[in-house]
Scaffold this motif. Structure first.
Motif, PDB file in Angstrom:
ATOM      1  N   PHE A 147      43.188  90.313  67.805  1.00 17.58           N
ATOM      2  CA  PHE A 147      43.181  89.341  68.894  1.00 17.58           C
ATOM      3  C   PHE A 147      41.892  89.428  69.714  1.00 17.58           C
ATOM      4  CE2 PHE A 147      47.834  89.636  68.247  1.00 17.58           C
ATOM      5  CZ  PHE A 147      48.117  88.290  68.116  1.00 17.58           C
ATOM      6  N   ASN A 148      41.177  90.540  69.578  1.00 21.86           N
ATOM      7  CA  ASN A 148      39.934  90.723  70.318  1.00 21.86           C
ATOM      8  C   ASN A 148      38.740  90.084  69.620  1.00 21.86           C
ATOM      9  OD1 ASN A 148      41.177  92.213  72.391  1.00 21.86           O
ATOM     10  ND2 ASN A 148      41.094  94.074  71.165  1.00 21.86           N
ATOM     11  N   LYS A 149      39.017  89.263  68.592  1.00 20.71           N
ATOM     12  CA  LYS A 149      37.967  88.575  67.850  1.00 20.71           C
ATOM     13  C   LYS A 149      38.179  87.066  67.935  1.00 20.71           C
ATOM     14  CE  LYS A 149      38.138  92.372  64.481  1.00 20.71           C
ATOM     15  NZ  LYS A 149      38.447  92.716  63.064  1.00 20.71           N
ATOM     16  N   PRO A 150      37.117  86.274  67.779  1.00 22.63           N
ATOM     17  CA  PRO A 150      37.304  84.818  67.676  1.00 22.63           C
ATOM     18  C   PRO A 150      38.170  84.507  66.458  1.00 22.63           C
ATOM     19  CG  PRO A 150      34.995  85.363  68.022  1.00 22.63           C
ATOM     20  CD  PRO A 150      35.696  86.657  67.718  1.00 22.63           C
ATOM     21  N   LYS A 151      38.989  83.466  66.541  1.00 16.52           N
ATOM     22  CA  LYS A 151      39.944  83.185  65.466  1.00 16.52           C
ATOM     23  C   LYS A 151      40.243  81.692  65.370  1.00 16.52           C
ATOM     24  CE  LYS A 151      42.675  85.119  69.069  1.00 16.52           C
ATOM     25  NZ  LYS A 151      41.481  85.719  69.691  1.00 16.52           N
ATOM     26  N   ILE A 152      40.680  81.287  64.188  1.00 19.25           N
ATOM     27  CA  ILE A 152      41.195  79.933  63.993  1.00 19.25           C
ATOM     28  C   ILE A 152      42.700  79.999  64.207  1.00 19.25           C
ATOM     29  CG2 ILE A 152      41.607  78.088  62.319  1.00 19.25           C
ATOM     30  CD1 ILE A 152      38.978  78.868  60.964  1.00 19.25           C
TER      31      ILE A 152
ATOM     32  N   ALA B 222      39.923  79.855  68.921  1.00 17.35           N
ATOM     33  CA  ALA B 222      40.331  80.533  70.148  1.00 17.35           C
ATOM     34  C   ALA B 222      39.380  81.704  70.373  1.00 17.35           C
ATOM     35  CB  ALA B 222      41.769  81.032  70.048  1.00 17.35           C
ATOM     36  N   PRO B 223      39.012  81.958  71.617  1.00 20.60           N
ATOM     37  CA  PRO B 223      38.024  83.010  71.895  1.00 20.60           C
ATOM     38  C   PRO B 223      38.586  84.417  71.742  1.00 20.60           C
ATOM     39  CG  PRO B 223      38.881  82.106  73.936  1.00 20.60           C
ATOM     40  CD  PRO B 223      39.463  81.268  72.840  1.00 20.60           C
TER      41      PRO B 223
END
Length: 272
Positions: free
Chosen positions: A152-157, A171-172
């Motif tokens: 969750f601490n990484k940018p993600k789709i 999401a940031p």
């Protein structure tokens, strides 16, 4: 399938590699088992932080309470943040609740009967209260272990579970999502554009059954089967991804070219 459907399917699968074989991870969002307690408003977050009795406790507590998106907040190429936060007491993190007295007091205000993870049913003042599903987790922890918490601490789709059409966005780092919303880590602008394209949506929706009203359940088991070329030039969609909604036709055109569709095949997909 008709000959044209077979041809489209063959082209997609020839040029692409299923996402399940990529060096990425697909995870579902957080399942708390009791959202009323664990997902709080920005105002409630301020109240909890105000009750912290030291600077250290406040810092620990602030780190524990993380912003979260629900499936309904996720839009196509964007999201609407509802000022909601998650008390992220993931079992995999092995928190000591005594180090978070303000959070402890807040959670206990809901009653241990609702918080415990025993699956038992209690009667309180004539009202039947059902505890959370039986697990080995502690009463103040989320229902899922969330061993992938660091992702969750990484940018993600991210995307919501039930939609009328492809609805993916970025999401940031640090933003949580609530189950059954799902995420892909790491994020890629090119992959985001392809997922939101008409061709990818056509392929994915053919893997499952559309519900009444045209809704489709975008389960990870369907998304991970989408064949996508692994050697995409990240610059291919870079400029387009800055204003995605204004450039959707151009994105679709580039995706059709990427998979080598003919004019007739493109027209077939566009009409679906």
């Amino acid at each position: 399938m008709s000959p044209i459907e077979q041809s489209i399917k063959a082209k997609i699968e020839k040029i692409g590699t299923p996402l399940k074989d990529w060096d990425i991870n697909i995870y579902r969002g957080v399942l708390t088992g009791f959202n009323d307690a664990f997902i709080i408003s920005g105002e409630k977050r301020k109240e909890i932080l105000a009750k912290c009795k030291s600077v250290d406790e406040r810092k620990r507590t602030d780190d524990l309470i993380r912003p979260i998106l629900r499936g309904r907040d996720i839009k196509r190429y964007s999201y609407e943040y509802a000022d909601l936060y998650l008390i992220a007491t993931f079992p995999a993190k092995h928190y000591d609740i005594e180090e978070y007295p303000a959070v402890k007091d807040y959670l206990l205000s809901f009653g241990m009967e609702r918080l415990e993870q025993t699956g038992k049913e209690h009667t309180i003042n004539g009202e039947k209260i059902k505890a959370r599903k039986k697990t080995n987790n502690k009463w103040f922890e989320t229902q899922d272990s969330i061993s992938y918490w660091d992702e969750f601490n990484k940018p993600k789709i991210i995307w919501g579970n039930l939609n009328l059409s492809a609805t993916y966005t970025l999401a940031p780092a640090g933003m949580m999502i609530n189950a059954p919303a799902t995420m892909i880590v790491p994020a890629s602008e090119s992959l985001l554009c392809i997922l939101n394209s008409k061709l990818a949506d056509y392929y994915i929706r053919n893997l499952g059954v559309t519900r009444n009203g045209g809704y489709f359940e975008y389960k990870p088991m369907f998304i991970e089967q989408l064949p996508v070329p692994q050697n995409i030039d990240e610059n291919l969609f870079k400029e387009l991804s800055k204003k995605e909604l204004d450039n959707e036709k151009e994105i679709d055109r580039k995706v059709y070219e990427l998979y080598g569709l003919t004019k007739d095949e493109i027209l077939f997909v566009e009409m679906m």
